[in-house]
Design a protein around this motif. Structure first.
Motif, PDB file in Angstrom:
ATOM      1  N   ASP A  55       0.828  -1.211   0.000  1.00  0.00           N
ATOM      2  CA  ASP A  55       0.000   0.000   0.000  1.00  0.00           C
ATOM      3  C   ASP A  55       0.859   1.257   0.000  1.00  0.00           C
ATOM      4  N   GLN A  56       1.931   1.248   0.770  1.00  0.00           N
ATOM      5  CA  GLN A  56       2.814   2.418   0.838  1.00  0.00           C
ATOM      6  C   GLN A  56       3.532   2.645  -0.495  1.00  0.00           C
ATOM      7  N   GLU A  57       3.935   1.550  -1.152  1.00  0.00           N
ATOM      8  CA  GLU A  57       4.571   1.700  -2.471  1.00  0.00           C
ATOM      9  C   GLU A  57       3.591   2.281  -3.476  1.00  0.00           C
ATOM     10  N   HIS A  58       2.342   1.847  -3.405  1.00  0.00           N
ATOM     11  CA  HIS A  58       1.318   2.382  -4.307  1.00  0.00           C
ATOM     12  C   HIS A  58       1.114   3.878  -4.038  1.00  0.00           C
ATOM     13  N   ALA A  59       1.043   4.253  -2.772  1.00  0.00           N
ATOM     14  CA  ALA A  59       0.864   5.665  -2.422  1.00  0.00           C
ATOM     15  C   ALA A  59       2.069   6.493  -2.870  1.00  0.00           C
ATOM     16  N   ARG A  60       3.273   5.928  -2.731  1.00  0.00           N
ATOM     17  CA  ARG A  60       4.482   6.639  -3.171  1.00  0.00           C
ATOM     18  C   ARG A  60       4.452   6.850  -4.683  1.00  0.00           C
ATOM     19  N   ASN A  61       4.046   5.821  -5.425  1.00  0.00           N
ATOM     20  CA  ASN A  61       3.971   5.949  -6.886  1.00  0.00           C
ATOM     21  C   ASN A  61       2.943   6.994  -7.293  1.00  0.00           C
TER      22      ASN A  61
END
Length: 158
Positions: A72-78
């Protein structure tokens, strides 16, 4: 008669019964010994398996929870990186004077000195035919405009 006793039916049945009873007794003792030995082993195995399950359940659940959170954090970062790139593009466009002039001409209807600006009203575009420059709302008091808007909103709702 001793020989006869040996071969009599009663003697044979008694011997046969004793032999059968001895076989059954030996079989039961073997089964009980095997059962008690397997039961102890099985109980120990079950105890070890339960201990492993209890010991590993929480860390495994935490692992999968953390993997989901990382995803989820990687998606938010992207998404944030994509939004930053869009804002940088918009900032770069706003640094261009030609772009600013085009926006002001399109949205604010600015004209250059010496040009004549035209506004074309299409009465069929919004469904009502009105004369340009004729504003009915300006002729009425403000509270009539307010209630007229409320009444119009009520008519539009299903």
């Amino acid at each position: 008669m001793a020989g006869k006793d040996r071969f009599s039916t009663t003697t044979r049945l008694r011997l046969l019964g004793e032999q059968t009873a001895a076989r059954v007794y030996r079989s039961q003792t073997r089964r009980q010994a095997r059962r008690s030995r397997l039961t102890g082993r099985a109980a120990l195995l079950v105890l070890v398996m339960c201990t492993l399950v209890v010991a590993l359940a929480y860390p495994i659940r935490q692992y999968f929870s953390q993997r989901t959170e990382i995803s989820d954090q990687e998606h938010a970062r992207n998404e944030a990186a994509r939004r930053v790139e869009q804002l940088r593009d918009a900032k770069a466009r706003l640094q261009d004077d030609a772009y600013i002039v085009r926006l002001s001409r399109e949205h604010l209807h600015y004209v250059k000195p010496g040009e004549t600006g035209y506004t074309v009203y299409d009465p069929e575009a919004n469904g009502t035919a009105r004369r340009p420059g004729h504003d009915e709302a300006a002729e009425q008091p403000w509270y009539s405009n307010l209630w007229g808007g409320v009444d119009e909103a009520d008519r539009r709702e299903p």
